[in-house]
Design a protein around this motif. Structure first.
Motif, short mmCIF file in Angstrom:
data_model
loop_
_atom_site.label_atom_id
_atom_site.label_comp_id
_atom_site.label_asym_id
_atom_site.label_seq_id
_atom_site.Cartn_x
_atom_site.Cartn_y
_atom_site.Cartn_z
N GLY A 1 48.24 -37.12 86.14
CA GLY A 1 47.30 -37.35 85.03
C GLY A 1 46.30 -38.70 85.16
N PRO A 2 46.86 -39.56 84.36
CA PRO A 2 46.37 -40.97 84.90
C PRO A 2 47.91 -41.73 85.39
N PHE A 3 48.76 -41.24 85.19
CA PHE A 3 50.39 -41.73 86.43
C PHE A 3 50.04 -41.73 88.20
N GLU A 4 50.00 -43.34 88.64
CA GLU A 4 49.95 -43.23 89.89
C GLU A 4 51.22 -43.00 90.42
N TYR A 5 51.21 -42.25 91.51
CA TYR A 5 52.11 -42.50 93.16
C TYR A 5 51.90 -42.64 94.16
N ARG A 6 52.49 -43.49 94.65
CA ARG A 6 52.10 -43.48 96.12
C ARG A 6 51.76 -42.67 97.07
N SER A 7 52.80 -41.58 96.65
CA SER A 7 52.11 -40.32 97.77
C SER A 7 53.32 -39.80 96.60
N LYS A 8 52.72 -37.77 97.33
CA LYS A 8 53.08 -36.45 96.74
C LYS A 8 54.93 -36.48 96.81
N ASP B 1 50.15 -56.70 92.60
CA ASP B 1 50.88 -56.58 91.09
C ASP B 1 50.28 -57.15 89.52
N HIS B 2 50.33 -55.54 88.87
CA HIS B 2 49.22 -55.86 87.72
C HIS B 2 51.11 -55.80 87.00
N LYS B 3 51.15 -56.82 85.66
CA LYS B 3 52.05 -56.94 84.80
C LYS B 3 51.69 -55.74 84.09
N THR B 4 50.40 -55.87 82.83
CA THR B 4 51.41 -54.22 82.51
C THR B 4 50.21 -53.48 83.83
N PRO B 5 51.21 -52.23 83.58
CA PRO B 5 50.77 -51.21 84.56
C PRO B 5 49.19 -50.37 84.81
N PHE B 6 48.88 -51.10 86.02
CA PHE B 6 47.63 -50.29 85.81
C PHE B 6 47.11 -48.20 85.39
N TRP B 7 48.24 -47.58 84.76
CA TRP B 7 47.66 -46.48 84.85
C TRP B 7 47.60 -47.43 82.78
N LYS B 8 48.42 -48.47 82.34
CA LYS B 8 48.30 -48.18 81.36
C LYS B 8 46.90 -48.92 80.82
N LEU B 9 46.56 -50.32 81.60
CA LEU B 9 45.90 -50.50 81.91
C LEU B 9 44.11 -50.01 81.55
N ARG C 1 66.74 -46.30 80.66
CA ARG C 1 65.51 -46.09 81.56
C ARG C 1 65.20 -44.66 82.66
N ILE C 2 63.74 -44.52 82.85
CA ILE C 2 63.24 -43.73 83.31
C ILE C 2 62.89 -44.06 84.19
N LYS C 3 63.69 -43.97 86.15
CA LYS C 3 63.40 -44.22 86.95
C LYS C 3 62.48 -43.43 87.81
N ALA C 4 62.29 -42.41 87.64
CA ALA C 4 62.43 -40.65 88.44
C ALA C 4 60.74 -40.81 88.05
N LEU C 5 60.78 -40.68 86.85
CA LEU C 5 58.92 -40.01 86.68
C LEU C 5 58.24 -41.55 86.66
N ARG C 6 58.58 -42.49 87.12
CA ARG C 6 57.50 -43.36 87.07
C ARG C 6 56.76 -43.34 88.24
N PRO C 7 55.26 -43.97 87.42
CA PRO C 7 54.44 -44.10 88.38
C PRO C 7 54.94 -45.27 89.40
N ASN C 8 54.25 -45.20 90.11
CA ASN C 8 54.07 -46.67 90.85
C ASN C 8 53.58 -47.88 89.72
N SER C 9 54.29 -48.69 90.07
CA SER C 9 54.21 -49.56 88.92
C SER C 9 53.18 -50.98 89.16
N SER C 10 52.76 -50.82 89.80
CA SER C 10 51.63 -51.89 90.02
C SER C 10 50.05 -50.74 89.13
#
Length: 228
Positions: free
Chosen positions: A5-12, A143-151, A219-228
């Motif tokens: 969806g709108p959440f960015e990851y480095r890879s599958k 890096d984006h202070k506010t994650p790119f997907w949120k922006l 804190r979810i560390k697992a389903l998080r997207p790439n934070s930038s």
């Protein structure tokens, strides 16, 4: 990159590893955190048997112990019936969605802004996440202070744009939106609202996004997207 969806990851593989860690550490029982629920909905929609799994509609998701070992995901439908589903089947072999391509095209469109920010830096640079000095350009991540997907989500809400309705052309670094007016609008929005910062690559990869509410500090560390 890979988009859920709108959440960015480095890879599958990064997404697979993330969901595995999420299952290992998340509390058992019904998932109530909005961002996690949104990601589970997006995951289930990718399942090759999604229509049957969803059935009459999703009421909620549950993290449960498997009968043999470990933990698994279960979808509970609005009629009370429930069924397990494999997150690996949801992710493995699934091609980038049209929505993901749109997100990636917009990410490419603002790369010149990130490059310009990088060019203005003088080494050594302080990592805004860890506080450590960055002494070599190869260790620098813009890096984006506010994650790119949120922006991007805020842009869509402000402009009333449905990314899933947009088409792309090209591939790789030449991937772009067919409607260039949307691209131009987002480039201008990003220039005005994005706050960029310098970070060490290792620090940026470890950065997690909190999806906690005032009543849930987990804190979810697992389903998080790439934070930038």
């Amino acid at each position: 990159m890979y988009w859920l969806g709108p959440f960015e990851y480095r890879s599958k593989q990064a997404l697979l590893a993330g969901v595995k860690e999420y299952l290992r550490t998340a509390p058992l029982g019904r998932e109530r955190r909005p961002v996690a629920i949104q990601k589970l909905q997006l995951l289930l929609a990718l399942h090759p048997d999604a229509e049957r799994k969803i059935g009459v509609g999703v009421d909620h998701f549950v993290i449960a112990r498997n009968q043999l070992s470990g933990r698994g995901l279960r979808v509970v439908r609005v009629d009370g019936t429930e069924e397990s589903f494999s997150y690996t089947r949801c992710i493995t072999g699934v091609a980038q969605s049209p929505h993901g391509k749109v997100c990636e095209a917009l990410r490419f469109a603002v790369l010149p802004q990130l490059d310009a920010f990088r060019a203005r830096l003088t080494f050594p640079v302080k990592c805004e996440i860890s506080g450590e000095p960055i002494v070599h350009p190869n260790d620098l991540h813009v890096d984006h202070k506010t994650p790119f997907w949120k922006l991007l989500a805020r842009f869509c809400k402000d402009q009333q744009i449905d990314l899933s309705s947009l088409a792309t052309t090209g591939s790789g670094m030449k991937l772009a939106l067919v409607d260039s007016s949307v691209t131009d609008a987002f480039v201008a929005y990003h220039s005005k609202h994005a706050e960029l910062q310098a970070s060490r690559k290792a620090a940026n990869l470890l950065k997690g996004g909190s999806v906690a509410t005032s009543s849930d500090s987990y804190r979810i560390k697992a389903l998080r997207p790439n934070s930038s």
